[in-house]
Design an enzyme around this catalytic site. Sequence first.
Site, PDB file in Angstrom:
ATOM      1  N   HIS A   1      28.461  67.547  54.684  1.00  0.00           N
ATOM      2  CA  HIS A   1      28.742  67.120  53.531  1.00  0.00           C
ATOM      3  C   HIS A   1      26.567  66.819  53.206  1.00  0.00           C
ATOM      4  O   HIS A   1      25.792  66.166  54.371  1.00  0.00           O
ATOM      5  CB  HIS A   1      28.792  66.536  52.508  1.00  0.00           C
ATOM      6  CG  HIS A   1      30.133  66.771  52.819  1.00  0.00           C
ATOM      7  ND1 HIS A   1      30.735  67.522  51.920  1.00  0.00           N
ATOM      8  CD2 HIS A   1      31.659  66.369  53.589  1.00  0.00           C
ATOM      9  CE1 HIS A   1      32.151  67.366  51.599  1.00  0.00           C
ATOM     10  NE2 HIS A   1      32.299  66.602  52.740  1.00  0.00           N
TER      11      HIS A   1
ATOM     12  N   GLU B   1      28.800  62.422  55.460  1.00  0.00           N
ATOM     13  CA  GLU B   1      27.764  63.283  54.338  1.00  0.00           C
ATOM     14  C   GLU B   1      26.892  62.908  55.546  1.00  0.00           C
ATOM     15  O   GLU B   1      26.347  61.484  55.963  1.00  0.00           O
ATOM     16  CB  GLU B   1      27.950  62.445  53.237  1.00  0.00           C
ATOM     17  CG  GLU B   1      28.958  62.409  52.782  1.00  0.00           C
ATOM     18  CD  GLU B   1      28.603  63.249  51.410  1.00  0.00           C
ATOM     19  OE1 GLU B   1      27.577  63.953  51.484  1.00  0.00           O
ATOM     20  OE2 GLU B   1      29.592  63.323  50.314  1.00  0.00           O
TER      21      GLU B   1
ATOM     22  N   HIS C   1      30.837  71.440  54.168  1.00  0.00           N
ATOM     23  CA  HIS C   1      31.379  71.609  52.499  1.00  0.00           C
ATOM     24  C   HIS C   1      31.357  72.837  52.097  1.00  0.00           C
ATOM     25  O   HIS C   1      32.445  74.259  51.152  1.00  0.00           O
ATOM     26  CB  HIS C   1      30.534  70.690  51.553  1.00  0.00           C
ATOM     27  CG  HIS C   1      31.168  70.048  50.452  1.00  0.00           C
ATOM     28  ND1 HIS C   1      31.575  69.985  49.702  1.00  0.00           N
ATOM     29  CD2 HIS C   1      32.841  70.317  49.368  1.00  0.00           C
ATOM     30  CE1 HIS C   1      31.945  68.824  48.467  1.00  0.00           C
ATOM     31  NE2 HIS C   1      33.167  70.031  48.895  1.00  0.00           N
TER      32      HIS C   1
ATOM     33  N   ASP D   1      26.738  72.455  50.125  1.00  0.00           N
ATOM     34  CA  ASP D   1      25.852  72.003  50.754  1.00  0.00           C
ATOM     35  C   ASP D   1      26.819  71.962  52.482  1.00  0.00           C
ATOM     36  O   ASP D   1      27.789  72.082  51.842  1.00  0.00           O
ATOM     37  CB  ASP D   1      26.038  70.326  50.493  1.00  0.00           C
ATOM     38  CG  ASP D   1      27.385  70.135  51.027  1.00  0.00           C
ATOM     39  OD1 ASP D   1      27.746  70.658  48.680  1.00  0.00           O
ATOM     40  OD2 ASP D   1      27.535  69.142  50.714  1.00  0.00           O
TER      41      ASP D   1
END
Length: 197
Positions: free
Chosen positions: A43, A125, A161, A171
């Site tokens: 992400h 992330e 993602h 993303d």
Amino acid sequence: MTTAPEPRRPLWQHGWYRHARALPSPNFGPRPANTAIDLIVVHSISLPPGEFGGDHVQALFTNTLDWDAHPYFQTIRGLEVSAHFFIRRDGALWQFVSVDDRAWHAGASCFGGRDNCNDYSVGIELEGLEGGRFEPAQYAALAPLCRALAARHPIAAIAGHEHIAPGRKHDPGPGFDWPRLRRALRWPAHRFPPGVA
């Protein structure tokens, strides 16, 4: 008289990675019984969007974000989410949820015909803006993390993602260098999104 060196901590301890800074999130739950963890989801995130640094992402994942600190935060007020890992622009690695547990990062999602990617994936992330470029230090942290995950779990694929929630999420976006990650990992093409050379 010499003293024996202290034994090194194991690479993983109850799903927590030795090389990450731990900041436990309350936003997690158990994985379904007998579920193989075989997917990594990449992400991107920045809070507010496009602003880097600070501790807003960590605050979001631990339910301590000051919703009044920025007008954008009102649009996500009350959101309860988490990822297993967060890699800052300088490569600093944070962990919020044990990989043995289910983090809340994917939302409505599907991969390889299976729904609910949170059940069987690890969410990572990267501090960044979807479509923007990412820093060399982030790739340098991401690759060994992926290798460590694959040594612990039967990781069969890695996706963005955008690949597991197409149309809803975008993303990490076109600025993420998938070929660079593949070269670093030396994994076969079938473990990456289509078109990654």
